[in-house]
Design an enzyme around this catalytic site. Sequence first.
Site, short mmCIF file in Angstrom:
data_model
loop_
_atom_site.label_atom_id
_atom_site.label_comp_id
_atom_site.label_asym_id
_atom_site.label_seq_id
_atom_site.Cartn_x
_atom_site.Cartn_y
_atom_site.Cartn_z
N THR A 130 -20.27 -25.38 -30.78
CA THR A 130 -19.26 -26.06 -31.60
C THR A 130 -19.20 -27.56 -31.33
O THR A 130 -19.52 -28.00 -30.22
CB THR A 130 -17.88 -25.44 -31.32
OG1 THR A 130 -16.88 -26.21 -31.97
CG2 THR A 130 -17.55 -25.45 -29.83
N ASP A 131 -18.73 -28.31 -32.30
CA ASP A 131 -18.55 -29.76 -32.09
C ASP A 131 -17.37 -30.05 -31.15
O ASP A 131 -17.22 -31.18 -30.67
CB ASP A 131 -18.34 -30.49 -33.43
CG ASP A 131 -17.12 -30.04 -34.23
OD1 ASP A 131 -16.43 -29.09 -33.79
OD2 ASP A 131 -16.87 -30.63 -35.30
N GLU A 132 -16.53 -29.04 -30.91
CA GLU A 132 -15.33 -29.28 -30.08
C GLU A 132 -15.69 -29.64 -28.64
O GLU A 132 -14.85 -30.17 -27.91
CB GLU A 132 -14.40 -28.07 -30.12
CG GLU A 132 -13.94 -27.75 -31.51
CD GLU A 132 -12.68 -26.89 -31.58
OE1 GLU A 132 -12.06 -26.66 -30.55
OE2 GLU A 132 -12.34 -26.47 -32.70
N TYR A 155 -10.74 -23.03 -25.19
CA TYR A 155 -11.87 -22.60 -26.03
C TYR A 155 -13.05 -23.55 -25.89
O TYR A 155 -14.18 -23.14 -25.60
CB TYR A 155 -11.43 -22.50 -27.50
CG TYR A 155 -12.61 -22.44 -28.46
CD1 TYR A 155 -13.43 -21.32 -28.52
CD2 TYR A 155 -12.90 -23.52 -29.31
CE1 TYR A 155 -14.52 -21.27 -29.39
CE2 TYR A 155 -13.98 -23.47 -30.19
CZ TYR A 155 -14.78 -22.35 -30.21
OH TYR A 155 -15.87 -22.31 -31.06
N LYS A 159 -16.84 -23.01 -24.32
CA LYS A 159 -18.09 -23.22 -25.08
C LYS A 159 -18.95 -24.27 -24.39
O LYS A 159 -20.18 -24.14 -24.33
CB LYS A 159 -17.79 -23.64 -26.53
CG LYS A 159 -17.15 -22.57 -27.40
CD LYS A 159 -18.04 -21.35 -27.65
CE LYS A 159 -19.22 -21.64 -28.55
NZ LYS A 159 -19.95 -20.38 -28.90
P1 NAD Z 1 -15.56 -14.85 -35.12
O1 NAD Z 1 -14.39 -14.85 -34.19
O2 NAD Z 1 -15.32 -14.64 -36.57
O3 NAD Z 1 -16.61 -13.75 -34.66
C1 NAD Z 1 -16.95 -13.53 -33.32
C2 NAD Z 1 -17.65 -12.18 -33.23
O4 NAD Z 1 -18.02 -11.97 -31.86
C3 NAD Z 1 -16.78 -10.99 -33.65
O5 NAD Z 1 -17.50 -10.16 -34.54
C4 NAD Z 1 -16.48 -10.27 -32.35
O6 NAD Z 1 -16.30 -8.88 -32.49
C5 NAD Z 1 -17.72 -10.61 -31.52
N1 NAD Z 1 -17.48 -10.53 -30.08
C6 NAD Z 1 -16.43 -11.05 -29.38
N2 NAD Z 1 -16.55 -10.73 -28.08
C7 NAD Z 1 -17.70 -10.03 -27.94
C8 NAD Z 1 -18.39 -9.45 -26.84
N3 NAD Z 1 -17.88 -9.50 -25.60
N4 NAD Z 1 -19.56 -8.82 -27.06
C9 NAD Z 1 -20.08 -8.74 -28.32
N5 NAD Z 1 -19.47 -9.25 -29.40
C10 NAD Z 1 -18.29 -9.88 -29.22
O7 NAD Z 1 -16.31 -16.21 -34.84
P2 NAD Z 1 -17.08 -17.19 -35.85
O8 NAD Z 1 -16.09 -18.12 -36.43
O9 NAD Z 1 -17.97 -16.40 -36.74
O10 NAD Z 1 -17.96 -18.02 -34.80
C11 NAD Z 1 -19.22 -17.54 -34.39
C12 NAD Z 1 -19.82 -18.51 -33.38
O11 NAD Z 1 -19.93 -19.79 -33.95
C13 NAD Z 1 -18.95 -18.67 -32.13
O12 NAD Z 1 -19.82 -18.77 -31.01
C14 NAD Z 1 -18.21 -19.98 -32.36
O13 NAD Z 1 -17.90 -20.61 -31.14
C15 NAD Z 1 -19.23 -20.74 -33.16
N6 NAD Z 1 -18.69 -21.76 -34.09
C16 NAD Z 1 -17.71 -21.41 -34.99
C17 NAD Z 1 -17.25 -22.36 -35.91
C18 NAD Z 1 -16.19 -22.02 -36.93
O14 NAD Z 1 -15.72 -22.94 -37.62
N7 NAD Z 1 -15.79 -20.79 -37.09
C19 NAD Z 1 -17.80 -23.65 -35.89
C20 NAD Z 1 -18.79 -23.98 -34.94
C21 NAD Z 1 -19.24 -23.00 -34.06
O1 DAU Z 2 -14.84 -27.55 -35.00
C1 DAU Z 2 -15.40 -26.27 -34.90
C2 DAU Z 2 -14.31 -25.28 -34.55
O2 DAU Z 2 -13.48 -25.16 -35.69
C3 DAU Z 2 -14.84 -23.93 -34.13
O3 DAU Z 2 -15.59 -24.06 -32.95
C4 DAU Z 2 -13.69 -22.94 -33.90
O4 DAU Z 2 -14.22 -21.65 -33.60
C5 DAU Z 2 -12.87 -22.87 -35.16
O5 DAU Z 2 -11.76 -22.03 -34.97
C6 DAU Z 2 -12.41 -24.26 -35.58
O6 DAU Z 2 -11.41 -24.79 -34.67
P1 DAU Z 2 -10.10 -25.57 -35.20
O7 DAU Z 2 -9.07 -25.50 -34.16
O8 DAU Z 2 -10.47 -26.90 -35.74
O9 DAU Z 2 -9.75 -24.63 -36.47
P2 DAU Z 2 -8.37 -24.03 -37.01
O10 DAU Z 2 -8.67 -23.39 -38.32
O11 DAU Z 2 -7.66 -23.21 -35.98
O12 DAU Z 2 -7.48 -25.33 -37.26
C7 DAU Z 2 -7.94 -26.36 -38.12
C8 DAU Z 2 -6.90 -27.47 -38.09
O13 DAU Z 2 -5.69 -26.99 -38.71
C9 DAU Z 2 -6.49 -27.90 -36.69
O14 DAU Z 2 -6.23 -29.31 -36.70
C10 DAU Z 2 -5.19 -27.15 -36.43
C11 DAU Z 2 -4.57 -27.05 -37.81
N1 DAU Z 2 -3.75 -25.85 -38.05
C12 DAU Z 2 -4.28 -24.64 -37.78
C13 DAU Z 2 -3.54 -23.49 -37.99
C14 DAU Z 2 -4.13 -22.12 -37.68
C15 DAU Z 2 -2.46 -25.98 -38.60
O15 DAU Z 2 -1.99 -27.11 -38.87
N2 DAU Z 2 -1.74 -24.84 -38.81
C16 DAU Z 2 -2.22 -23.60 -38.53
O16 DAU Z 2 -1.48 -22.59 -38.72
#
Ligand code: NAD
Ligand code: DAU
Length: 348
Positions: A130-132, A155, A159
């Site tokens: 992730t970019d975080e 988180y 990562k």
């Molecule tokens: P998600 O939470 O939707 O899915 C995560 C999956 O991992 C789920 O299916 C869960 O059952 C599985 N999992 C959790 N613990 C496990 C374990 N111990 N063993 C096997 N499986 C397990 O997540 P996502 O949003 O699809 O993100 C996927 C990946 O991409 C993550 O590594 C996340 O850090 C990264 N990522 C997400 C975003 C985003 O915006 N969602 C952005 C950048 C990177």
């Molecule tokens: O940047 C990549 C990341 O983006 C991924 O690595 C994470 O897995 C993914 O969850 C996401 O993280 P964020 O914290 O940026 O996403 P989230 O959707 O939780 O929140 C987006 C923005 O919205 C953040 O500034 C917090 C705000 N927010 C979020 C929620 C859930 C609100 O204002 N209200 C809310 O109820």
Amino acid sequence: MTILITGGAGFIGSHLVRRMLHRYPQYHIVNLDLLTYAGNLENLRDVENLPNYTFVKGSIEDEAFLDQLFQQYDFQGVIHLAAESHVDRSIADPMAFIYTNVLGTVRLLHAARQHWKDNMDGKRFYHVSTDEVYGSLGETGFFTETTPYDPRSPYSASKAASDHFVRAFHHTYGLPVVLSNCSNNYGPCQFPEKLIPLMINNIQHNKPLPVYGDGRYTRDWLWVEDHAEAIDLIYHQGRIGETYNIGGNNEWKNIDLVHALCDVMDELLGRAAGTSRQLIHFVTDRPGHDRRYAIDASKLKNDLGWAPTVYAEDGLRRTAQWYLDNAEWLRHVTSGEYLQYYERQYAS
Ligand code: NAD
Ligand code: DAU
């Protein structure tokens, strides 16, 4: 060629599994997922009977299980997405993030190393991150691949730790790794704890829209299938040992994004313009809330020719429509554990 995808029942993982199954029918895709609250096999109903697909339920934290899995399948590659992924949950319960994201990743690296160490030719361990990990930006500037790590939530710290272990296994043991760090994804099948699906769900049900703090936090949104395409490209053509940033070049302040979603939903639901905006409530801020993320994805563009294809107006509308068309999916995932989570998170 057999490829292990971890976390394939989650949001991004399910889009990647589908893409790989359709584009590479000669590959055998093994999807390993623990099916936590975020994992959902309904995301993959349309592909579950394909002959080149196998689902395995299990945890990346389970060393004996991983050893047996690597013995059973002669994996050529691993694409690792399994993780705890929600920042607010990491603030409430950091340990789960350390177990899954740090320990689980190290166990997976260890299993790959044990089974590949005599011949690493053609093998590849791709870690999806992730970019975080880069921390928080001010009003200007972008994260590049050389931006120093500065994680600020449990988180992102978990990562970042996992990224460091992946690189350590490359430098120490020669494991052929590649990494990517991506911005916020959106699109179908995202669990409705994350901003966009949470807002869509609440708008539909006339519930308050909880905007954290002043609402002027900024994220760079990427259509999830564009991310899956980038992963596919990097898996096949990325250079071993390298990291690639992936981003949407699509920055939004949260409040502007919520306004846009309200307007799209009013249109799709046939409500008078401005109706849903009245649901917006500014609520207590997320502790340690990162102000702004923005990705410079020029390395990926210049080296591998990738660029995002779906733009915000189209992507937000398609996402909103998907959730309206998939009420049953939403109903299933917003029962049980979700209700307790929602109650805890938004109580104040
Ligand atoms: P998600 O939470 O939707 O899915 C995560 C999956 O991992 C789920 O299916 C869960 O059952 C599985 N999992 C959790 N613990 C496990 C374990 N111990 N063993 C096997 N499986 C397990 O997540 P996502 O949003 O699809 O993100 C996927 C990946 O991409 C993550 O590594 C996340 O850090 C990264 N990522 C997400 C975003 C985003 O915006 N969602 C952005 C950048 C990177
Ligand atoms: O940047 C990549 C990341 O983006 C991924 O690595 C994470 O897995 C993914 O969850 C996401 O993280 P964020 O914290 O940026 O996403 P989230 O959707 O939780 O929140 C987006 C923005 O919205 C953040 O500034 C917090 C705000 N927010 C979020 C929620 C859930 C609100 O204002 N209200 C809310 O109820």
